[in-house]
Write a protein that holds these residues in place. Structure first.
Motif, PDB file in Angstrom:
ATOM      1  N   PHE A 191     -25.798  22.942  -2.884  1.00 30.27           N
ATOM      2  CA  PHE A 191     -24.995  21.690  -3.446  1.00 30.27           C
ATOM      3  C   PHE A 191     -25.959  20.538  -3.894  1.00 30.27           C
ATOM      4  N   TRP A 192     -26.449  19.754  -2.807  1.00 27.96           N
ATOM      5  CA  TRP A 192     -27.416  18.629  -3.243  1.00 27.96           C
ATOM      6  C   TRP A 192     -28.787  19.104  -3.690  1.00 27.96           C
ATOM      7  N   SER A 193     -29.154  20.246  -3.196  1.00 22.78           N
ATOM      8  CA  SER A 193     -30.390  21.126  -3.440  1.00 22.78           C
ATOM      9  C   SER A 193     -30.201  22.349  -4.256  1.00 22.78           C
ATOM     10  N   ARG A 194     -31.145  22.709  -5.345  1.00 21.15           N
ATOM     11  CA  ARG A 194     -31.045  23.520  -6.094  1.00 21.15           C
ATOM     12  C   ARG A 194     -31.344  25.037  -5.353  1.00 21.15           C
ATOM     13  N   ASN A 195     -31.804  24.996  -4.319  1.00 22.08           N
ATOM     14  CA  ASN A 195     -32.121  26.324  -3.722  1.00 22.08           C
ATOM     15  C   ASN A 195     -31.548  26.165  -2.101  1.00 22.08           C
ATOM     16  N   SER A 196     -30.936  27.483  -1.667  1.00 24.90           N
ATOM     17  CA  SER A 196     -30.718  27.488  -0.225  1.00 24.90           C
ATOM     18  C   SER A 196     -31.493  28.073   0.825  1.00 24.90           C
ATOM     19  N   GLY A 197     -32.477  29.085   0.142  1.00 24.83           N
ATOM     20  CA  GLY A 197     -33.222  29.932   0.810  1.00 24.83           C
ATOM     21  C   GLY A 197     -32.493  31.278   1.078  1.00 24.83           C
ATOM     22  N   TYR A 198     -31.331  31.177   0.245  1.00 22.25           N
ATOM     23  CA  TYR A 198     -30.636  32.547   0.231  1.00 22.25           C
ATOM     24  C   TYR A 198     -30.491  33.262  -1.090  1.00 22.25           C
ATOM     25  N   GLN A 199     -30.680  34.179  -1.319  1.00 21.00           N
ATOM     26  CA  GLN A 199     -30.854  35.006  -2.679  1.00 21.00           C
ATOM     27  C   GLN A 199     -29.358  35.119  -3.108  1.00 21.00           C
ATOM     28  N   SER A 200     -29.046  34.679  -4.511  1.00 19.12           N
ATOM     29  CA  SER A 200     -27.708  34.916  -4.976  1.00 19.12           C
ATOM     30  C   SER A 200     -27.149  36.612  -5.381  1.00 19.12           C
ATOM     31  N   GLY A 225     -11.521  36.970  -7.822  1.00 20.63           N
ATOM     32  CA  GLY A 225     -12.194  35.659  -8.124  1.00 20.63           C
ATOM     33  C   GLY A 225     -13.459  35.738  -8.652  1.00 20.63           C
ATOM     34  N   PHE A 226     -14.124  34.716  -9.165  1.00 16.23           N
ATOM     35  CA  PHE A 226     -15.187  34.874  -9.805  1.00 16.23           C
ATOM     36  C   PHE A 226     -15.949  33.396  -9.739  1.00 16.23           C
ATOM     37  N   LEU A 227     -16.868  33.420  -8.903  1.00 19.52           N
ATOM     38  CA  LEU A 227     -17.601  32.272  -8.332  1.00 19.52           C
ATOM     39  C   LEU A 227     -18.945  31.772  -9.249  1.00 19.52           C
ATOM     40  N   VAL A 228     -19.002  30.935 -10.078  1.00 25.40           N
ATOM     41  CA  VAL A 228     -20.382  30.919 -10.617  1.00 25.40           C
ATOM     42  C   VAL A 228     -20.849  29.471 -10.268  1.00 25.40           C
ATOM     43  N   ALA A 229     -22.215  29.766  -9.571  1.00 23.46           N
ATOM     44  CA  ALA A 229     -22.784  28.570  -8.721  1.00 23.46           C
ATOM     45  C   ALA A 229     -23.746  28.044  -9.750  1.00 23.46           C
ATOM     46  N   ASN A 230     -23.777  26.706 -10.067  1.00 23.43           N
ATOM     47  CA  ASN A 230     -24.627  26.153 -10.963  1.00 23.43           C
ATOM     48  C   ASN A 230     -25.449  25.045 -10.245  1.00 23.43           C
ATOM     49  N   PRO A 231     -26.707  25.379 -10.245  1.00 25.87           N
ATOM     50  CA  PRO A 231     -27.318  24.371  -9.414  1.00 25.87           C
ATOM     51  C   PRO A 231     -27.500  22.878  -9.805  1.00 25.87           C
ATOM     52  N   ILE A 232     -27.865  21.840  -8.986  1.00 25.26           N
ATOM     53  CA  ILE A 232     -27.611  20.694  -9.559  1.00 25.26           C
ATOM     54  C   ILE A 232     -29.117  20.500 -10.437  1.00 25.26           C
ATOM     55  N   PRO A 233     -29.118  19.367 -11.566  1.00 26.91           N
ATOM     56  CA  PRO A 233     -30.078  19.445 -12.392  1.00 26.91           C
ATOM     57  C   PRO A 233     -31.291  18.845 -11.588  1.00 26.91           C
ATOM     58  N   GLU A 235     -33.458  16.923 -11.709  1.00 26.57           N
ATOM     59  CA  GLU A 235     -33.991  15.386 -11.542  1.00 26.57           C
ATOM     60  C   GLU A 235     -33.149  14.605 -10.708  1.00 26.57           C
ATOM     61  N   PHE A 236     -31.775  15.242 -10.155  1.00 21.90           N
ATOM     62  CA  PHE A 236     -30.892  14.570  -9.200  1.00 21.90           C
ATOM     63  C   PHE A 236     -30.902  15.193  -8.033  1.00 21.90           C
ATOM     64  N   GLU A 237     -31.557  16.448  -7.659  1.00 16.65           N
ATOM     65  CA  GLU A 237     -31.607  17.067  -6.292  1.00 16.65           C
ATOM     66  C   GLU A 237     -32.375  16.308  -5.444  1.00 16.65           C
ATOM     67  N   ILE A 238     -31.692  16.375  -4.213  1.00 23.66           N
ATOM     68  CA  ILE A 238     -32.295  15.996  -3.071  1.00 23.66           C
ATOM     69  C   ILE A 238     -32.912  17.216  -2.194  1.00 23.66           C
ATOM     70  N   PRO A 239     -34.138  17.105  -1.813  1.00 31.46           N
ATOM     71  CA  PRO A 239     -34.752  18.409  -1.219  1.00 31.46           C
ATOM     72  C   PRO A 239     -34.243  18.745   0.019  1.00 31.46           C
ATOM     73  N   ARG A 240     -34.151  20.082   0.269  1.00 34.08           N
ATOM     74  CA  ARG A 240     -33.431  20.349   1.474  1.00 34.08           C
ATOM     75  C   ARG A 240     -34.208  19.819   2.656  1.00 34.08           C
ATOM     76  N   ASN A 241     -35.298  19.599   2.691  1.00 32.46           N
ATOM     77  CA  ASN A 241     -35.818  18.754   4.139  1.00 32.46           C
ATOM     78  C   ASN A 241     -35.626  17.411   4.327  1.00 32.46           C
ATOM     79  N   ILE A 242     -35.247  16.941   3.468  1.00 33.08           N
ATOM     80  CA  ILE A 242     -34.741  15.600   3.450  1.00 33.08           C
ATOM     81  C   ILE A 242     -33.283  15.300   3.755  1.00 33.08           C
TER      82      ILE A 242
END
Ligand code: PSU
Ligand code: MN
Length: 305
Positions: A191-200, A225-233, A235-242
């Motif tokens: 969601f707010w971060s491009r990566n979750s630490g889990y492989q798609s 169903g078909f779920l397409v996960a589109n990472p946040i651009p 420049e707008f992401e909030i890093p996971r540690n934050i």
């Protein structure tokens, strides 16, 4: 055209259905429960405009006085943004809402159920609901997962909200037979971060590839169903540690106040936004806009083949 008596179409959606033009469905819970005014209203308009710019028709879906409205009018969008009494409607609530004449904002599960009745195959949202972090005690798993599994449609999202248990949600999507892929990245986004630490499960690089897989799924199965996960651009992401300490603090507050069920997701989103001084909301708006744009490209591709 669908003649289901419970459905009503906005004029642009009606035209697009008659002319078999591409349409993207949008949910309303994100407007009525997911964001504060006036950002919710601005976002609703921005999403529709983003879809129109791709020569597609937006169909924002909600329940208006006991009818499923596919393509809300500007007045209705305004009402859904400002009236605190609009109910949160998931898939199971729809018959009750219709029978009782309610106004209701549909979640992903509610919106997908309505979109299917209207033969709309692509939906854009921010983040889907999933398995909550305290699942082992609460058994709180969003109805979104089952409805996604049972609807032959493409849901474009930025993953599951990071307030959820992402690996459990991914496992459940596999159990339910949902095709899951990340657009132009290896990991499932958070969601707010491009990566979750889990492989798609899949990496999807083009709109052509997404459309082709969907078409084949539709030829083979009546419900997948078909779920397409589109990472946040970036420049707008909030890093996971934050964001993670804010999530932990919000979950602790929710637990202390005994917030559960339908109230939990809106409560957490609101708390995160306060703790991040508005940064979460800003990112949320950007990622949904990005999803509406990708969804429109997919819808266009599907209607061209
Ligand atoms: N994503 C957001 N904000 C939201 C939601 C998703 O950024 O408000 C909504 C969606 O409508 C989603 C719902 O379907 O939250 C899931 O709620 P629950 O966990 O109660 O199923
Ligand atoms: Mn829930």
């Amino acid at each position: 055209m669908n003649l289901n008596p419970h459905l009503e179409f906005g004029p642009a959606v009606h035209m697009a259905l008659v002319e078999k033009k591409p349409i993207v469905a949008l949910e309303t819970s994100i407007i009525s429960q997911g964001m504060p005014y006036p950002y919710n209203h601005e976002t609703a308009l921005l999403l529709e405009e983003t879809i129109r710019q791709q020569d597609c028709t937006p169909a924002t879906i909600g329940i208006v006085e006991g009818k499923i409205k596919v393509g809300l009018s500007p007045d209705e969008l305004n009402y859904f943004s400002t009236d605190g009494d609009v109910k949160k409607i998931n898939n199971r609530d729809i018959p009750v809402a219709l029978e009782r004449g309610w106004n209701g904002a549909t979640t992903v599960s509610g919106t997908l159920a309505c979109a299917r009745l209207a033969s709309i195959e692509v939906l854009a949202t921010g983040g889907i609901g999933g398995i909550h972090r305290e699942f082992s005690e609460t058994h709180d798993m969003s109805a979104d997962l089952h409805q996604i599994a049972n609807t032959t449609a493409i849901t474009v999202c930025s993953g599951a909200k990071a307030i959820l248990d992402i690996p459990k949600t991914l496992e459940m999507l596999e159990t339910l037979g949902v095709i899951v892929g990340t657009y132009q990245n290896e990991e499932f986004p958070a969601f707010w971060s491009r990566n979750s630490g889990y492989q798609s499960p899949l990496r999807l690089d083009t709109v052509e590839e997404i459309s082709a897989i969907f078409r084949t799924s539709r030829q083979l199965f009546s419900e997948q169903g078909f779920l397409v996960a589109n990472p946040i651009p970036v420049e707008f992401e909030i890093p996971r540690n934050i964001i993670e300490p804010f999530i932990k603090a919000s979950l602790a507050k929710a637990r202390a106040q005994n917030i559960k069920g339908k109230e939990l997701t809106p409560y957490l989103l609101n708390s995160l936004n306060e703790l991040s001084l508005g940064q979460c909301l800003k990112s949320n708006i950007e990622l949904i806009k990005n999803n509406a744009n990708l969804a429109a490209q997919i819808a266009k591709k599907l209607s061209s083949i």
